[in-house]
Enzyme design. Structure first.
Site, PDB file in Angstrom:
ATOM      1  N   CYS A   2     111.132  44.731 -44.014  1.00  0.00           N
ATOM      2  CA  CYS A   2     110.463  43.452 -43.744  1.00  0.00           C
ATOM      3  C   CYS A   2     110.450  43.129 -42.249  1.00  0.00           C
ATOM      4  CB  CYS A   2     111.111  42.273 -44.457  1.00  0.00           C
ATOM      5  SG  CYS A   2     111.161  42.429 -46.229  1.00  0.00           S
ATOM      6  N   ARG A  27     108.987  49.315 -39.451  1.00  0.00           N
ATOM      7  CA  ARG A  27     110.066  48.930 -40.364  1.00  0.00           C
ATOM      8  C   ARG A  27     109.701  49.210 -41.821  1.00  0.00           C
ATOM      9  NH1 ARG A  27     113.560  45.362 -37.926  1.00  0.00           N
ATOM     10  NH2 ARG A  27     114.036  44.222 -39.831  1.00  0.00           N
ATOM     11  N   TRP A  74     108.667  44.440 -47.408  1.00  0.00           N
ATOM     12  CA  TRP A  74     109.061  45.713 -48.006  1.00  0.00           C
ATOM     13  C   TRP A  74     109.766  45.338 -49.304  1.00  0.00           C
ATOM     14  CZ3 TRP A  74     113.358  49.014 -48.991  1.00  0.00           C
ATOM     15  CH2 TRP A  74     113.037  50.364 -49.063  1.00  0.00           C
ATOM     16  N   ASN A  98     113.558  37.849 -44.653  1.00  0.00           N
ATOM     17  CA  ASN A  98     113.929  39.270 -44.655  1.00  0.00           C
ATOM     18  C   ASN A  98     115.356  39.329 -45.173  1.00  0.00           C
ATOM     19  OD1 ASN A  98     114.704  41.854 -43.968  1.00  0.00           O
ATOM     20  ND2 ASN A  98     114.650  41.519 -41.757  1.00  0.00           N
ATOM     21  N   GLY A  99     115.602  40.158 -46.199  1.00  0.00           N
ATOM     22  CA  GLY A  99     116.966  40.280 -46.736  1.00  0.00           C
ATOM     23  C   GLY A  99     116.973  40.060 -48.234  1.00  0.00           C
ATOM     24  N   GLU A 482     124.841  69.693 -47.000  1.00  0.00           N
ATOM     25  CA  GLU A 482     124.009  68.712 -46.304  1.00  0.00           C
ATOM     26  C   GLU A 482     124.129  68.888 -44.774  1.00  0.00           C
ATOM     27  OE1 GLU A 482     121.632  66.976 -46.939  1.00  0.00           O
ATOM     28  OE2 GLU A 482     121.522  65.386 -45.450  1.00  0.00           O
ATOM     29  N   LYS A 486     120.947  69.670 -42.367  1.00  0.00           N
ATOM     30  CA  LYS A 486     120.580  68.819 -41.230  1.00  0.00           C
ATOM     31  C   LYS A 486     120.423  69.674 -39.975  1.00  0.00           C
ATOM     32  CE  LYS A 486     119.389  65.840 -42.574  1.00  0.00           C
ATOM     33  NZ  LYS A 486     119.437  65.515 -43.954  1.00  0.00           N
ATOM     34  N   GLU A 489     117.235  71.993 -40.149  1.00  0.00           N
ATOM     35  CA  GLU A 489     115.896  71.390 -40.157  1.00  0.00           C
ATOM     36  C   GLU A 489     115.501  70.754 -38.826  1.00  0.00           C
ATOM     37  OE1 GLU A 489     115.192  68.198 -42.995  1.00  0.00           O
ATOM     38  OE2 GLU A 489     117.283  67.597 -42.870  1.00  0.00           O
ATOM     39  N   HIS A 505     134.065  85.933 -50.833  1.00  0.00           N
ATOM     40  CA  HIS A 505     133.155  86.677 -51.721  1.00  0.00           C
ATOM     41  C   HIS A 505     131.882  87.098 -50.990  1.00  0.00           C
ATOM     42  CE1 HIS A 505     135.811  85.765 -55.012  1.00  0.00           C
ATOM     43  NE2 HIS A 505     135.739  84.470 -54.722  1.00  0.00           N
ATOM     44  N   LYS A 603     107.810  64.050 -44.295  1.00  0.00           N
ATOM     45  CA  LYS A 603     108.777  63.084 -44.813  1.00  0.00           C
ATOM     46  C   LYS A 603     108.683  62.966 -46.334  1.00  0.00           C
ATOM     47  CE  LYS A 603     111.892  59.895 -44.346  1.00  0.00           C
ATOM     48  NZ  LYS A 603     113.246  60.441 -44.174  1.00  0.00           N
TER      49      LYS A 603
END
Ligand code: F6R
Length: 608
Positions: A2, A27, A74, A98-99, A482, A486, A489, A505, A603
């Site tokens: 928002c 945003r 949003w 907003n919130g 992860e 990161k 990519e 192994h 994305k």
């Protein structure tokens, strides 16, 4: 999440509001609106979709005046639609917000009992009603907003305009950003600096618990408790581009630093600290439903798949329900055995990933119940699911997912606690202790982020490496995967994540003095085993970078040690991921890659 803009000045304000909102587009939003005072009336224009849609509405049906508020929404409560777009109006009062208002359910109930009619599904409309009621009782607008703030709980930045007074806008802030812009005979307010820069470079940041009133002559600031605040404006020297990233060099770095807030927003108003249960409403999984679950199947891709691995581990541990995590892109092509009694959890930040959507549809057709864990309201996966658990990370712009990932970890941890409590496998005392620690995590994450400079120096030391390994056991094995994802990519360094026990192994053959091996060593139930794996790496001269919560652990083993605060085992991934995100960020930045838009990646992956 928002965007808010407010203007009191001498020029026609609709184009100024629209331009300000354009500066807040980054945003993320799915509808927009303005309220402009023409000297007699408040005129509201709103539209679902992008700002061009609002622009079209304004072109067809213009509004005139020099005081106004605007908003990009949003969606969190209620679908992205014109009726839910802000401003919301009650009587003489127009509000943008907003919130999240945490106690909106009880407040709405009580307002309805007083005969108030609601025209949207939002929590925001409550604020308009409350301020309107207070002004009807004779309070001045500023005091009416103050009275309202005493009743609402949660995160908010609000801007309020009254038909009774075109000379001012009243604002308030708690946990959502709000900044004032000071100009010559003009005052503005906005969620972020870029929206102000065309009119003012002198800004005043409001703090939590403060309210303000802006007129053409200036600003009056007070705490909600009534203490006057004197705060000088600061001069902004950033470029517009820098300002949109909040002064950070890249969106990814900004989003990494936004994680404590994303976590707070994801937890806010959800967890009933006393009994460890989640509000079942949005998920549609009450106690009886939880007891009926025979198996949980997670479906996800990429980073979200790593969050799913975390969810699987915790669901088994806390809710004692068999759980598997499946790559969505593989699942539907193998004629999977899935159906009644299965809870399928589709994890996706965008809610639009084609593979995850198709796999969840397949499971639904076969009779499984679908729960979406997504970040975007009204997204395709949210729409097709039987229930939804939203992560409230706010929009993520950097292609590499960071704050959405930790918000997913948090949401799945809450879900595991909820299912454990509902199924009777997690005692009330243990749940309370876990939740008590959970609410400390945003603070501990901030401490972890304070180590960014040190992580940058570690990144410099491995800058020219071609490969890297990431090792972890138990819950940390998903974090190792992860961390490796990161790094590869955004920096294009080849990296692999492994469960520590797998080293001998095969991958151990890769280790020599040129191989950075990032080892996750929190003080948990697998620490001893992990230390044996690290010994194996050291014996081959591997360059160990240890992520620890106790520096003594890796003293004789590690070339570099990065410390994060200690926490309970179930929550360590929320902290240990932070230095790994920073490490990949700095390696990438120092190598000069396009951090926010790495080559070949998108994305939202809406193709199979
Ligand atoms: C990596 C990343 C991707 C996404 C994957 C799934 O940083 O962001 O691996 O996690 O494309 O996307 P969502 O979560 O939108 O389904």
């Amino acid at each position: 999440m928002c965007g808010i803009i407010g203007y009191v000045g001498t020029e026609e304000c609709a184009p100024i509001l629209l331009e300000g909102l354009r500066r807040l587009e980054y945003r993320g939003y799915d509808s927009a609106g303005v309220a402009v005072h023409d000297g007699r009336e408040l005129n509201v224009r709103r539209a679902a979709g992008k700002l061009t849609a609002l622009g079209d509405v304004l072109a067809r049906d213009p509004v005139h005046g020099t005081t106004g508020i605007g908003h990009t929404r949003w969606a969190t409560h209620g679908k992205p639609a014109e009726r839910n777009a802000h401003p919301h109006v009650s009587g003489d009062i127009a509000v943008v917000h907003n919130g999240i208002i945490e106690n909106h359910v009880e407040l709405k109930r009580s307002l309805k009992e007083q005969g108030r009619e609601f025209h949207s599904d939002t929590d925001t409309e409550i604020v308009a009603h409350l301020v309107d009621l207070a002004t009807q009782r004779g309070l001045d607008l500023f005091e009416a907003v103050r009275e309202t703030l005493k009743v609402i709980r949660g995160a908010y930045a609000i801007a309020v305009l009254s038909r009774a007074d075109s000379s001012r806008i009243v604002l308030a802030k708690n946990a959502s950003p709000l900044v004032l812009g000071v100009g010559e005979g003009v005052m503005l307010a906005a969620s972020d600096v870029p929206a102000l820069l065309a009119h003012s470079r002198d800004v005043i940041f409001l703090e939590d618990g403060e309210m303000a009133e802006i007129t053409r002559k200036g600003a009056r600031i007070e705490t909600v408790a009534g203490v006057a605040v004197e705060r000088a404006a600061v001069r902004i020297t950033w470029s517009l581009m820098q300002a949109e990233r909040g002064g950070y060099k890249h969106f990814m770095l900004k989003e990494v630093h936004e994680q404590p807030r994303a976590l707070e927003d994801t937890l806010r108003g959800r967890v009933l600290l006393e009994d460890g249960l989640l509000e079942p409403g949005e998920m549609g999984i009450g106690v009886d439903d939880a007891k009926a679950i025979k198996r949980v199947v997670f479906l996800a891709c990429g980073t979200s798949f790593h969050a799913a691995l975390h969810g699987r581990y915790l669901l088994e541990a806390l809710a004692r329900v068999p759980a598997v995590a499946e790559l969505a892109s593989e699942f539907r092509y193998r004629d999977p055995v899935v159906g009644e009694g299965d809870l399928v959890i589709a994890v996706s930040q965008s809610g639009e990933t084609a593979d995850t959507l198709a796999a969840a549809k397949e499971a639904k057709e076969r009779g499984a119940r679908i729960l979406a864990v997504v970040n975007v309201q009204g997204s395709a996966i949210a729409r097709m699911a039987h229930g939804t658990l939203y992560t409230h990370a706010g929009p993520e712009i950097g292609v590499a997912s960071t704050k959405c990932f930790t918000a997913q970890l948090a949401a799945l941890t809450m879900l595991a606690i909820h299912l454990g409590r509902s199924r009777g496998t997690l005692g009330a005392e243990k749940a309370r202790a876990l939740l008590g620690e959970f609410v400390q995590i945003p603070h501990k994450m901030r401490t972890a982020l304070e180590g960014a400079k040190h992580v940058e120096s570690v990144a410099r030391s491995i800058l020219h490496t071609r490969d890297a390994l990431f090792l972890g056991r138990g819950l940390s094995s998903a974090i190792a995967l992860e961390g490796a994802l990161k790094l590869k990519e955004i920096s294009y360094v080849h990296a692999e994540g492994y469960a520590g026990g797998e080293m001998k192994h095969g991958p151990l053959a890769l280790v020599d003095r040129d191989m950075p091996v990032v080892c996750l060593l929190p003080s948990d139930s697998t620490l001893e085993k992990m230390l044996s794996n690290v010994q194996e790496v050291r014996a081959r001269d591997g360059n160990v970078i240890a992520i620890v919560d106790d520096e003594s652990v890796a003293k004789d083993l590690a070339t570099y040690t990065i410390k994060v605060p200690a926490t309970v085992e179930a929550l360590t991934p929320l902290l240990t991921i932070v230095p790994l995100q920073l490490l990949s960020y700095y390696v990438a930045d120092l190598r000069g890659t396009d951090v926010d838009q790495p080559r070949n990646l998108a994305k939202t992956v809406t193709v199979e």
